[in-house]
Design an enzyme around this catalytic site. Structure first.
Site, mmCIF file in Angstrom:
data_model
loop_
_atom_site.group_PDB
_atom_site.id
_atom_site.type_symbol
_atom_site.label_atom_id
_atom_site.label_comp_id
_atom_site.label_asym_id
_atom_site.label_seq_id
_atom_site.Cartn_x
_atom_site.Cartn_y
_atom_site.Cartn_z
ATOM 1 N N LYS A 1 0.909 -1.229 0.097
ATOM 2 C CA LYS A 1 -0.029 0.143 0.036
ATOM 3 C C LYS A 1 0.971 1.324 0.031
ATOM 4 C CE LYS A 1 -4.064 1.995 0.245
ATOM 5 N NZ LYS A 1 -5.005 1.754 -0.638
ATOM 6 N N ASP B 1 -2.726 -12.093 5.338
ATOM 7 C CA ASP B 1 -3.950 -12.746 6.194
ATOM 8 C C ASP B 1 -5.448 -12.550 5.391
ATOM 9 O OD1 ASP B 1 -5.431 -13.756 8.364
ATOM 10 O OD2 ASP B 1 -4.968 -12.074 9.567
#
Ligand code: NAD
Length: 357
Positions: free
Chosen positions: A187, A243
């Site tokens: 990101k 995750d």
């Protein structure tokens, strides 16, 4: 000297699927010794800690751990140290299992089970590599507090270059043995940790000129995974993004019972790295004891163990081909049996796999 594998079946369906997986493993490698030990609720119910000393000692002297699952309803809500899951927490921490590898494959014949249109998942074969011991899950400070009478909470996302280097190398090495494409997810438009991540991954890429590297922002990656999953080969990403994305990738296959995983640590050397291998699913208390659990994830976890911890790619491939052949031949456990097809028990499915080994 023969290799020892610590076989930790654990709770729920764990013992049902792990014992048949160990049998498949020793069928291809009779020299490997699988030694069973207690873990999780199975240990707690005998008045032992979730990871008894004897189990720990077995893991210390083993080449790898083949792990079932831990968790039982009666322990929910208890402090972490008194829960079955504590065993996994300690193993991941103490063996520094920093690289979580999750292959996601749709076997021929199972396309209809996916929540996506079957043409999108036909032949799907990708791997998600998740950094498992760093990032926001472990960074300090990590606390809830009251400042000037106002409640607040803080988590800290921190990465050091060596942590990124070692996980990036795992991604590049895996891609090298496959279709030679690596997608790094970050990101970087917002996060400093992601800017470092991208810079380090670019640096490591110079050692792998044969690999085509691209970068995706995590929000875009989440979209592309359901739009064009077949375009991905290996995805490497940090802990929290991994995750979420690895679970998203997992549901593409239609049954959680088919998905294996490896968590590799710092112990050992490439090809013979110490690791923990386990189905991604939990102990499935709703079907435990009924002999209906799908053992595919457990069997494929054993194959991964052979490949990464025992340096035996040939044996791993034999098992994987046998699983493919069993599905092609119509073998189905209950959760995948459709249109009145007969559902095989856990053992019968494993027998169908063993017949092709
Ligand atoms: P789960 O993954 O155990 O089960 C989710 C669903 O998938 C259930 O309907 C189950 O029947 C099905 N399923 C799971 N494995 C299957 C298999 N091999 N074949 C066919 N169907 C299968 O998740 P849950 O019910 O949320 O959790 C149960 C327990 O497992 C909890 O105590 C949880 O903490 C624990 N857990 C452990 C691990 C682990 O050991 N790594 C991971 C996740 C959850």
């Amino acid at each position: 000297m023969s290799d020892t594998v610590a076989l930790l079946p654990g709770d729920g369906v764990g013992p049902e699927v792990m014992r048949v997986a160990a049998a498949v493993l020793t069928r291809v490698r009779p020299d490997v010794e699988c030694v069973e030990a207690l873990v999780g609720g199975a240990a707690l119910s005998q008045g032992l800690p979730a990871l008894p000393d004897e189990t720990r000692a077995l893991c210390d002297r083993s080449a790898a751990i083949l792990f079932g699952s831990v968790g039982l309803p009666q322990y929910e809500g208890k402090p972490l140290e008194q829960r079955p899951e504590y065993a996994l927490f300690v193993l991941r921490r103490d063996y520094e299992l920093y690289a979580n590898i999750r292959p996601v494959r749709v076997f021929a014949g199972l396309e209809e089970a996916s929540s996506l249109r079957s043409e999108l998942v036909t032949g799907l074969d990708l791997i998600v590599v998740r950094e498992l011991t760093g990032g926001i899950y472990y960074g300090r400070p990590k606390e809830q507090r009251t400042v000037d009478g106002i409640e607040e909470a803080v988590d800290t996302m921190i990465y050091r270059a060596p942590e990124i280097e070692r996980i990036a190398r795992i991604g590049f090495e895996l891609a090298r043995g496959r279709r030679k494409r690596l997608t790094s997810v970050d990101k970087q438009n917002i996060l400093e940790t992601s800017r470092l991540w991208r810079r380090v991954v670019e640096r490591i890429a110079k050692e792998y000129p044969d690999i085509k590297l691209d970068h995706l922002l995590v929000d875009n990656a989440a979209m592309q995974l359901v739009r064009r999953p077949g375009d991905f080969d290996v995805i490497v990403t940090e802990n929290m993004f991994g995750d979420i994305l690895s679970d998203e990738a997992a549901i593409l296959t239609g049954s959680i019972g088919t998905l294996p995983s490896a968590s590799l640590g710092t112990k050992g050397r490439p090809g013979r790295q110490f690791g923990l291998y386990e189905p991604i699913a939990g102990s499935a208390p709703d079907i435990a004891g009924k002999s209906v659990a799908n053992p595919t994830a457990a069997i494929l976890s054993a194959a991964m163990l052979l490949r990464y911890s025992l340096d035996d790619d040939a044996a791993a491939t034999r098992i994987e081909r046998a699983v493919e052949a069993a599905y092609r031949g119509g073998a189905r456990t209950a959760e995948l049996a459709r249109n009145g097809a007969a559902a095989l028990s856990t053992q019968a499915f494993a027998d169908a796999v063993a017949a092709h080994v």
